[in-house]
Design an enzyme around this catalytic site. Structure first.
Site, PDB file in Angstrom:
ATOM      1  N   ASP A   1      34.657  47.854  65.168  1.00  0.00           N
ATOM      2  CA  ASP A   1      33.896  46.602  65.236  1.00  0.00           C
ATOM      3  C   ASP A   1      33.901  45.822  63.919  1.00  0.00           C
ATOM      4  O   ASP A   1      33.363  44.711  63.864  1.00  0.00           O
ATOM      5  CB  ASP A   1      32.424  46.889  65.595  1.00  0.00           C
ATOM      6  CG  ASP A   1      32.246  47.349  67.033  1.00  0.00           C
ATOM      7  OD1 ASP A   1      33.208  47.262  67.815  1.00  0.00           O
ATOM      8  OD2 ASP A   1      31.130  47.789  67.363  1.00  0.00           O
TER       9      ASP A   1
ATOM     10  N   SER B   1      28.881  48.280  60.799  1.00  0.00           N
ATOM     11  CA  SER B   1      30.152  47.547  60.694  1.00  0.00           C
ATOM     12  C   SER B   1      29.958  46.277  59.881  1.00  0.00           C
ATOM     13  O   SER B   1      30.805  45.905  59.054  1.00  0.00           O
ATOM     14  CB  SER B   1      30.671  47.178  62.085  1.00  0.00           C
ATOM     15  OG  SER B   1      30.877  48.336  62.860  1.00  0.00           O
ATOM     16  N   ALA B   2      28.834  45.594  60.106  1.00  0.00           N
ATOM     17  CA  ALA B   2      28.530  44.369  59.367  1.00  0.00           C
ATOM     18  C   ALA B   2      28.487  44.656  57.873  1.00  0.00           C
ATOM     19  O   ALA B   2      29.047  43.906  57.060  1.00  0.00           O
ATOM     20  CB  ALA B   2      27.188  43.803  59.841  1.00  0.00           C
TER      21      ALA B   2
ATOM     22  N   ALA C   1      21.753  51.705  63.828  1.00  0.00           N
ATOM     23  CA  ALA C   1      22.228  52.485  64.983  1.00  0.00           C
ATOM     24  C   ALA C   1      21.726  51.887  66.294  1.00  0.00           C
ATOM     25  O   ALA C   1      21.330  52.595  67.214  1.00  0.00           O
ATOM     26  CB  ALA C   1      21.828  53.962  64.872  1.00  0.00           C
TER      27      ALA C   1
ATOM     28  N   PRO D   1      19.252  45.924  63.463  1.00  0.00           N
ATOM     29  CA  PRO D   1      18.734  47.255  63.785  1.00  0.00           C
ATOM     30  C   PRO D   1      19.745  48.356  63.435  1.00  0.00           C
ATOM     31  O   PRO D   1      20.931  48.218  63.701  1.00  0.00           O
ATOM     32  CB  PRO D   1      18.486  47.205  65.294  1.00  0.00           C
ATOM     33  CG  PRO D   1      18.783  45.820  65.749  1.00  0.00           C
ATOM     34  CD  PRO D   1      19.211  44.995  64.599  1.00  0.00           C
TER      35      PRO D   1
ATOM     36  N   ALA E   1      26.221  46.564  65.767  1.00  0.00           N
ATOM     37  CA  ALA E   1      27.241  46.594  64.709  1.00  0.00           C
ATOM     38  C   ALA E   1      26.660  46.414  63.315  1.00  0.00           C
ATOM     39  O   ALA E   1      27.306  45.826  62.445  1.00  0.00           O
ATOM     40  CB  ALA E   1      28.353  45.567  64.968  1.00  0.00           C
TER      41      ALA E   1
ATOM     42  N   LYS F   1      26.131  41.550  66.253  1.00  0.00           N
ATOM     43  CA  LYS F   1      26.876  41.122  67.455  1.00  0.00           C
ATOM     44  C   LYS F   1      26.198  41.674  68.691  1.00  0.00           C
ATOM     45  O   LYS F   1      25.475  42.682  68.651  1.00  0.00           O
ATOM     46  CB  LYS F   1      28.339  41.587  67.417  1.00  0.00           C
ATOM     47  CG  LYS F   1      28.569  43.109  67.332  1.00  0.00           C
ATOM     48  CD  LYS F   1      28.547  43.860  68.651  1.00  0.00           C
ATOM     49  CE  LYS F   1      28.776  45.357  68.484  1.00  0.00           C
ATOM     50  NZ  LYS F   1      28.351  46.181  69.615  1.00  0.00           N
TER      51      LYS F   1
HETATM   52  O1  C5P Z   1      35.602  52.753  65.349  1.00  0.00           O
HETATM   53  P1  C5P Z   1      34.250  53.347  65.115  1.00  0.00           P
HETATM   54  O2  C5P Z   1      34.232  54.258  63.909  1.00  0.00           O
HETATM   55  O3  C5P Z   1      33.142  52.355  65.102  1.00  0.00           O
HETATM   56  O4  C5P Z   1      33.991  54.258  66.368  1.00  0.00           O
HETATM   57  C1  C5P Z   1      32.922  55.172  66.400  1.00  0.00           C
HETATM   58  C2  C5P Z   1      33.148  56.145  67.546  1.00  0.00           C
HETATM   59  O5  C5P Z   1      32.996  55.448  68.794  1.00  0.00           O
HETATM   60  C3  C5P Z   1      34.532  56.757  67.605  1.00  0.00           C
HETATM   61  O6  C5P Z   1      34.599  57.914  66.820  1.00  0.00           O
HETATM   62  C4  C5P Z   1      34.668  57.073  69.090  1.00  0.00           C
HETATM   63  O7  C5P Z   1      33.965  58.245  69.415  1.00  0.00           O
HETATM   64  C5  C5P Z   1      33.939  55.922  69.745  1.00  0.00           C
HETATM   65  N1  C5P Z   1      34.833  54.812  70.134  1.00  0.00           N
HETATM   66  C6  C5P Z   1      35.686  54.981  71.199  1.00  0.00           C
HETATM   67  N2  C5P Z   1      36.524  53.962  71.574  1.00  0.00           N
HETATM   68  C7  C5P Z   1      36.491  52.771  70.926  1.00  0.00           C
HETATM   69  C8  C5P Z   1      35.615  52.581  69.835  1.00  0.00           C
HETATM   70  C9  C5P Z   1      34.794  53.615  69.465  1.00  0.00           C
HETATM   71  O8  C5P Z   1      35.726  56.059  71.813  1.00  0.00           O
HETATM   72  N3  C5P Z   1      37.308  51.817  71.320  1.00  0.00           N
END
Ligand code: C5P
Length: 298
Positions: free
Chosen positions: A137, A104-105, A97, A95, A101, A10
């Site tokens: 995501d 997430s994918a 990191a 890619p 995503a 994405k």
């Molecule tokens: O949800 P996910 O595990 O992908 O999020 C990774 C990190 O990104 C979270 O631990 C947080 O630090 C940050 N994050 C955030 N607000 C969001 C999504 C992610 O602060 N809406």
């Protein structure tokens, strides 16, 4: 028997970030567009959970229980009262990191692949809830197309899109940690009042009408200053893309991939070639969007 699921990357065409919430997440207005760079996750029966990975950057992908594909298999198995006995092989092209995503994918793809392999027949709503439990995501990786994500980005409304948008992605060396970028966002915005993130009406219109110039004028990413602060060299890549004739350039999500919108396929090829010449990025890819979300490959 094995099951292979293909899942897209994405780009965020709008990423508006509000204040940090008590749970540490930030409220977002996050407009996702799925683009045609894909990972594939293959599920095969095994005695116990095992993850393997191939492709660019795969040496940086964790193969233990922290991998989102592993967490997906474990969550689905628990939901159905069975053991997560599966070998998940991830063929990476998104890619690692990179702010596209990729992790997430793989989580969304693993859920679908295990559900098909195990014949557990999980409903779409349950799959979406499991995705939301894995990461902000992940639901979008399942749904694909274009969508507005609110809350921490996991509450999705599909968005209508006309036609296809043409993108060039400049991949950087190494990744950026999403929590680190949000942390830098907090540091840079400390002292400014809380904002309420809202989807941009001109941006939604541009998607609906398929107008690349209007979309270029409307794209935005509140995490971009934080990503540039942590990785100042990205400014050179953005400048090179602008000079090469991109309609717009921005950091993709939390970076460090930069995304360039172009008027069409020929323009994307030109911008890609010009960016490659500059040496301001590791590699350059072109892709179009929207594309469908995670799907079993037949
Ligand atoms: O949800 P996910 O595990 O992908 O999020 C990774 C990190 O990104 C979270 O631990 C947080 O630090 C940050 N994050 C955030 N607000 C969001 C999504 C992610 O602060 N809406």
């Amino acid at each position: 028997m094995t099951v292979t699921v293909r899942v897209p990357a994405k780009v965020n065409v709008q990423l508006s970030v509000g204040a940090a919430r008590p749970d540490g997440f930030h409220d977002l207005a996050n407009v996702f567009l799925a683009v045609g760079l894909h990972d594939e996750v293959t599920a095969a029966p095994a005695d116990e959970l095992r993850i393997t990975c191939e492709g660019p950057g795969s040496d940086q992908v964790p193969l233990d229980g922290s991998n989102l594909a592993a967490r997906a298999a474990t969550a689905l198995a628990r939901r159905h009262g069975r053991a997560p006995a599966v070998h998940l092989h991830i063929a990476k092209d998104i890619p690692v990191a990179g702010g596209m995503a990729g992790g997430s994918a793989d989580g969304a793809a693993a859920l679908l692949a295990c559900d098909a392999l195990w014949g557990t027949g999980t409903s779409r709503d349950e799959l979406l809830a499991l995705c939301a439990g894995l990461g902000s995501d992940v639901p979008f990786s399942l749904v694909g197309g274009a969508a507005l994500g609110v809350g921490r980005g996991e509450r999705l409304t599909p968005l209508p899109v006309s036609g296809t948008f043409h993108w060039v992605f400049a991949l950087a060396d190494g990744g950026l940690s999403t929590p680190a970028v949000y942390g830098e966002f907090d540091r840079l915005t400390a002292g400014t009042g809380p904002t309420t993130p809202l989807a941009s009406p001109p941006l939604l219109d541009a998607l609906r009408t398929g107008d690349a110039h209007a979309l270029a004028a409307a794209v935005s990413n509140d995490l971009q200053p934080a990503a540039l602060s942590l990785r100042p060299a990205l400014a050179d890549t953005l400048a090179a893309g602008a000079k090469a004739g991109a309609l717009a350039g921005l950091v993709s999500g939390s970076g460090p991939t930069t995304a360039f919108l172009t008027a069409g396929e020929a323009e994307a090829a030109e911008v890609a070639a010009a960016l490659r010449e500059t040496g301001t990025c590791r590699t350059v890819r072109t892709a179009t969007g929207p594309v469908p979300g995670a799907r079993v490959r037949h």
